[in-house]
Design an enzyme around this catalytic site. Structure first.
Site, PDB file in Angstrom:
ATOM      1  N   ASN A 235      -9.929   1.686   8.239  1.00  0.00           N
ATOM      2  CA  ASN A 235     -11.283   1.744   8.779  1.00  0.00           C
ATOM      3  C   ASN A 235     -11.357   1.651  10.289  1.00  0.00           C
ATOM      4  O   ASN A 235     -12.428   1.859  10.873  1.00  0.00           O
ATOM      5  CB  ASN A 235     -12.144   0.642   8.153  1.00  0.00           C
ATOM      6  CG  ASN A 235     -12.302   0.817   6.657  1.00  0.00           C
ATOM      7  OD1 ASN A 235     -11.792   1.758   6.069  1.00  0.00           O
ATOM      8  ND2 ASN A 235     -13.018  -0.099   6.032  1.00  0.00           N
TER       9      ASN A 235
ATOM     10  N   TYR B 286       0.814  -1.225   0.000  1.00  0.00           N
ATOM     11  CA  TYR B 286       0.000   0.000   0.000  1.00  0.00           C
ATOM     12  C   TYR B 286       0.847   1.274   0.000  1.00  0.00           C
ATOM     13  O   TYR B 286       0.291   2.373  -0.013  1.00  0.00           O
ATOM     14  CB  TYR B 286      -0.909   0.022   1.224  1.00  0.00           C
ATOM     15  CG  TYR B 286      -1.862  -1.143   1.317  1.00  0.00           C
ATOM     16  CD1 TYR B 286      -2.904  -1.306   0.409  1.00  0.00           C
ATOM     17  CD2 TYR B 286      -1.721  -2.097   2.313  1.00  0.00           C
ATOM     18  CE1 TYR B 286      -3.776  -2.373   0.497  1.00  0.00           C
ATOM     19  CE2 TYR B 286      -2.590  -3.172   2.418  1.00  0.00           C
ATOM     20  CZ  TYR B 286      -3.611  -3.313   1.501  1.00  0.00           C
ATOM     21  OH  TYR B 286      -4.474  -4.373   1.591  1.00  0.00           O
TER      22      TYR B 286
ATOM     23  N   HIS C  75      -4.558   5.966  -1.229  1.00  0.00           N
ATOM     24  CA  HIS C  75      -5.116   5.947   0.121  1.00  0.00           C
ATOM     25  C   HIS C  75      -4.031   6.139   1.185  1.00  0.00           C
ATOM     26  O   HIS C  75      -4.354   6.268   2.361  1.00  0.00           O
ATOM     27  CB  HIS C  75      -5.840   4.618   0.347  1.00  0.00           C
ATOM     28  CG  HIS C  75      -7.141   4.755   1.086  1.00  0.00           C
ATOM     29  ND1 HIS C  75      -7.832   5.942   1.209  1.00  0.00           N
ATOM     30  CD2 HIS C  75      -7.881   3.820   1.765  1.00  0.00           C
ATOM     31  CE1 HIS C  75      -8.938   5.735   1.908  1.00  0.00           C
ATOM     32  NE2 HIS C  75      -8.987   4.472   2.268  1.00  0.00           N
TER      33      HIS C  75
END
Length: 214
Positions: A89, A37, A42
């Site tokens: 999240n 990532y 993001h």
């Protein structure tokens, strides 16, 4: 006799135990852990936090509060820099722990994150408001039981046709986007330093307008 001898000895006193300095500002940068990532859209928050720390001599992140954390002085302020590693999240779990340990007021927390609803390359600074659908911000609001922290939103724009939001967020920036991404990260890091010692409205006016002029 032994008691008198012990009384005559001057033993060094142990320094009193003290709590760590209260954190004046908690700077939170959102992203997802793991090399897969690292350069995705993001993770723009993580990229900005790492850029800010690279500008501080000797600053090194350590594992704490379910994330990577550094505490030190930036621009004469005692700050905490937090990169939650709970995955996006559940970011609020990490932020709540750090804020509670550092005795940080909600209004003294700054959260930096990517925003699909903001045109690519733009920065927007504000305090309070809704999550705007960003699940990391939603988690922070829920864990702090308050929306009244400062947000620095970094625009990544909407996905192209036939690309899902999730795929768009978890994809790397394109080669053509990289120069503007670098400018955006530099501007965001500079804005954070300004927020430490200047009124929110002044920093908002300067950096919101600056990114719009590029």
């Amino acid at each position: 006799m032994i008691k008198d001898l012990l009384a005559s000895l001057r033993l060094p006193r142990r320094p009193p135990k003290t709590e760590p300095d209260r954190i004046e500002r908690l700077l939170v940068f959102l992203g997802n852990p793991g090399p897969q990532y690292e350069r995705t859209r993001h993770n723009l928050g993580f990229m900005t936090g790492e850029r800010l720390l690279a500008q501080q001599a000797g600053a090194r992140l350590r594992q704490a509060f379910k994330g990577r954390f550094w505490q030190g002085r930036i621009d004469a302020r005692n700050v905490g820099v937090l990169l939650p590693e709970t995955f996006m999240n559940a970011s609020g779990e990490s932020v709540e722990r750090a804020a509670r340990r550092g005795r940080v007021e909600v209004s003294d927390i700054v959260v930096v994150y990517d925003d699909m609803d903001l045109e690519f390359g733009l920065l927007r600074i504000r305090s309070g408001g809704s999550s705007g659908g960003h699940l990391g911000v939603k988690s922070i609001i829920e864990e702090l039981n308050s929306p009244d922290f400062v947000r620095l939103r970094m625009g990544i724009g909407r996905p192209p046709e036939r690309v899902t939001p999730v795929d768009f967020l978890l994809d790397d920036f394109s080669r053509s986007e990289i120069p503007r991404v670098e400018e955006m990260i530099d501007d965001a890091a500079a804005a954070i330093v300004q927020l430490l010692n200047h009124p929110l409205e002044i920093v908002m006016n300067e950096f919101n307008q600056r990114s719009s002029r590029r």
